[in-house]
Design an enzyme around this catalytic site. Structure first.
Site, PDB file in Angstrom:
ATOM      1  N   PHE A 476       0.807  -1.225   0.000  1.00 46.12           N
ATOM      2  CA  PHE A 476       0.000   0.000   0.000  1.00 46.12           C
ATOM      3  C   PHE A 476       0.843   1.278   0.000  1.00 46.12           C
ATOM      4  CE2 PHE A 476      -2.359  -3.011   3.016  1.00 46.12           C
ATOM      5  CZ  PHE A 476      -2.950  -3.714   1.992  1.00 46.12           C
ATOM      6  N   HIS A 477       1.896   1.327  -0.818  1.00 41.91           N
ATOM      7  CA  HIS A 477       2.763   2.498  -0.877  1.00 41.91           C
ATOM      8  C   HIS A 477       2.886   3.074  -2.290  1.00 41.91           C
ATOM      9  CE1 HIS A 477       5.148   0.809   2.853  1.00 41.91           C
ATOM     10  NE2 HIS A 477       3.934   1.251   3.170  1.00 41.91           N
ATOM     11  N   PRO A 478       1.796   3.299  -3.023  1.00 42.29           N
ATOM     12  CA  PRO A 478       1.950   3.840  -4.382  1.00 42.29           C
ATOM     13  C   PRO A 478       2.431   5.293  -4.358  1.00 42.29           C
ATOM     14  CG  PRO A 478      -0.359   3.811  -3.764  1.00 42.29           C
ATOM     15  CD  PRO A 478       0.384   3.085  -2.686  1.00 42.29           C
TER      16      PRO A 478
END
Length: 542
Positions: A476-478
């Site tokens: 969850f680190h775009p």
């Protein structure tokens, strides 16, 4: 016909981690008026505030945009859920609460890529400290008294302590602070909580700001497009059009419109507003306002590979929550003391290390959990186990975000392209081997760990590369889809002041402006970006 929502000095799109900071800092000047527009609702859902509640917030339409990725060759054809917060506080309301800045080298690289020394670590460190309220008080690396609370976790696990010992025996030293510029080591993560309750950016930054008469907040409002005007001096962003409460609205900005909609939302809104790769926009019938080929490109994310191990004679959440009596005890502990498993961040123990000796600094991050399950949303396994997830901090694979139609109401298409380079495949195989070495160290021997995910049958480099695609998932680190860069970089979307090229009165302020991903969790770096942007915006109009 659209109704007028008014004229403001600044319009901020997105009340997430960056938007909340911007709203707070800009409205400190009583002469400035600000409109903050959020597509989601207020952060009054109880599971936002109980740390373990992320389980009920992710993939929940009340709090999450519920994006999905396109089928990915690197993941052997799988598509993933791609959570992004749709609520006041944005992703800080549904994330893992880990306070992490990254490494000094990340920001020095940004400085090199933009030609702007103000992005160097020594320059941005005071911005991290400005908003910080660290449990250890102020020192050379940490701030106290700021809005962004940082605390130690309220529980520990013997199985995680043993993993930390095994990591030390494998050459990864113990550490009690990942946030001093070199995060190599193994220790418990610090978290953004306050006495066992999630501390999101809505609480931290909006609670004070919304009492000010110069801030208007509109929730449940979906921005449909940016409005622009053309004149002798070029194109200028004049405001926004949005829907909310069953009505169409438009608002005008005297000074600037600021996109803080995140690494998925910001490029998508630019594209549907005619700002992006001209050929792609025309395919969807969108009139081109500014041909910026970099909008939506350069998507980077941390792919975690989840390895799971059965253990003997160990307390894990699998067994603690395996029956109603255990669940009642867990609930009672949280109700009385705000501690225990319900106060847990999704990952408690972390480690940063190198996949091989050629790496100049740590390029792997571990998130270690005293639990196991098949995939997110599934029930815990019935046997005691722990999970050691490892991700490549500096992937060379790049994806993209592109509009699904000419309407902002159509979800964008997200192509992650994980494991699409030889370098990333090599690091993946090395990371899986390293995890096995750590788990085989003497400190864990008394628990007799047995690998069951992915399984010891995968041994060769080819097998490990293949299985990495089976067990890999987003952490969850775009970032990176509106990257900043030098004037001669054709793929840069914004300059080092975060101003959109070719469109006056428009900035992007969120994780999308990162030219390269930070070496760790990305929420607090996004807050720093907003702190810096607020200073630049106020200085430019002073």
């Amino acid at each position: 016909m659209a109704e007028s929502a008014g004229v403001y000095d600044y319009i901020i799109i997105g009340a997430g981690s960056a938007g909340c900071v911007l709203a707070n800092r800009l409205t400190q000047d009583a002469n400035i008026s600000v409109l903050l527009i959020e597509a989601g609702a207020k952060d009054d859902y109880i599971w936002i505030h109980i740390p373990v509640g992320y389980l009920y917030c992710i993939d929940n339409p009340r709090t999450d945009w519920r994006f999905r990725t396109e089928a990915d060759i690197g993941l052997n054809g799988r598509s993933l859920i791609y959570p992004r917060g749709k609520v006041l506080g944005g992703s800080s309301s549904i994330n893992g609460m880990i306070y992490m800045r990254g490494q000094a080298r990340d920001y020095d690289e940004w400085s090199d890529l933009t030609g702007d020394a103000s992005w160097r670590w020594d320059s941005v460190l005071p911005l991290f400290m400005k908003s910080e309220d660290h449990h250890g008080g102020a020192d050379a690396f940490h701030g106290a008294g700021g809005e962004w609370r940082v605390e130690k976790q309220r529980l520990s696990w013997s199985i995680l302590d043993a993993f930390q010992g095994a990591a030390a025996q494998s050459g990864i030293p113990k550490t009690d602070d990942f946030n001093r510029g070199d995060n190599e080591g193994c220790g418990y993560f610090d978290v953004n909580q306050k006495r066992g309750i999630r501390w999101n950016t809505a609480k931290a930054f909006l609670k004070t700001a919304k009492r000010r008469g110069n801030l208007d907040i509109m929730t449940g409002c979906h921005v449909e497009r940016l409005t622009t005007e053309s004149g002798p001096e070029g194109v200028r962003c004049s405001g926004v059009e949005f829907n909310g409460g069953g009505r169409e609205w438009h608002a005008q900005s005297r000074r600037e419109t600021i996109l803080a909609a995140g690494a998925i939302g910001s490029p998508h809104l630019l594209q549907v507003s005619g700002i992006g790769p001209a050929d792609i926009l025309r395919q969807h019938g969108v009139s081109v306002v500014a041909d910026l080929p970099g909008v939506g490109e350069n998507l980077q994310d941390h792919l975690q590979m989840r390895m799971a191990f059965k253990v003997n004679n160990a307390k894990t959440l699998n067994t603690m929550a395996g029956n109603w009596v255990g669940k009642m005890k867990i609930g009672l502990e949280y109700a009385l003391f705000q501690s225990g498993p319900m106060s847990m961040a999704p990952s408690q123990l972390g480690a940063f290390t190198r996949s091989d000796a050629s790496q100049a600094s740590a390029n792997l991050e571990y998130h270690v959990q005293p639990l196991s399950l098949e995939k997110f949303g599934d029930p815990l396994h019935a046997f005691p186990a722990f999970t050691a997830s490892v991700c490549n901090l500096r992937p060379t694979s790049r994806g993209h975000v592109r509009l699904g139609s000419g309407s902002a109401l159509t979800a964008p298409k997200i192509s992650t392209n994980y494991l699409s380079t030889e370098e990333d495949l090599d690091v993946a195989a090395a990371a899986l081997r390293l995890t096995r070495r750590i788990v085989a160290a003497p400190a864990l021997a008394r628990y007799a760990p047995q690998e069951f995910k992915p399984g010891i049958q995968y041994q060769t480099d080819a097998e490990l590369r293949q299985v990495a695609g089976d067990i890999g998932t987003t952490i969850f680190h775009p970032v990176g889809t509106c990257k900043m860069g030098r004037p001669d970089d054709p793929m840069a979307v914004v300059d080092s002041q975060l101003r959109v090229r070719g469109v006056a009165g428009l900035r992007v302020v969120d994780a999308s402006i990162m030219p390269t991903i930070t070496s760790g969790n990305t929420n607090s770096p996004t807050i720093m970006i907003a702190e810096k942007a607020a200073q630049m915006i106020r200085a430019s109009h002073r």
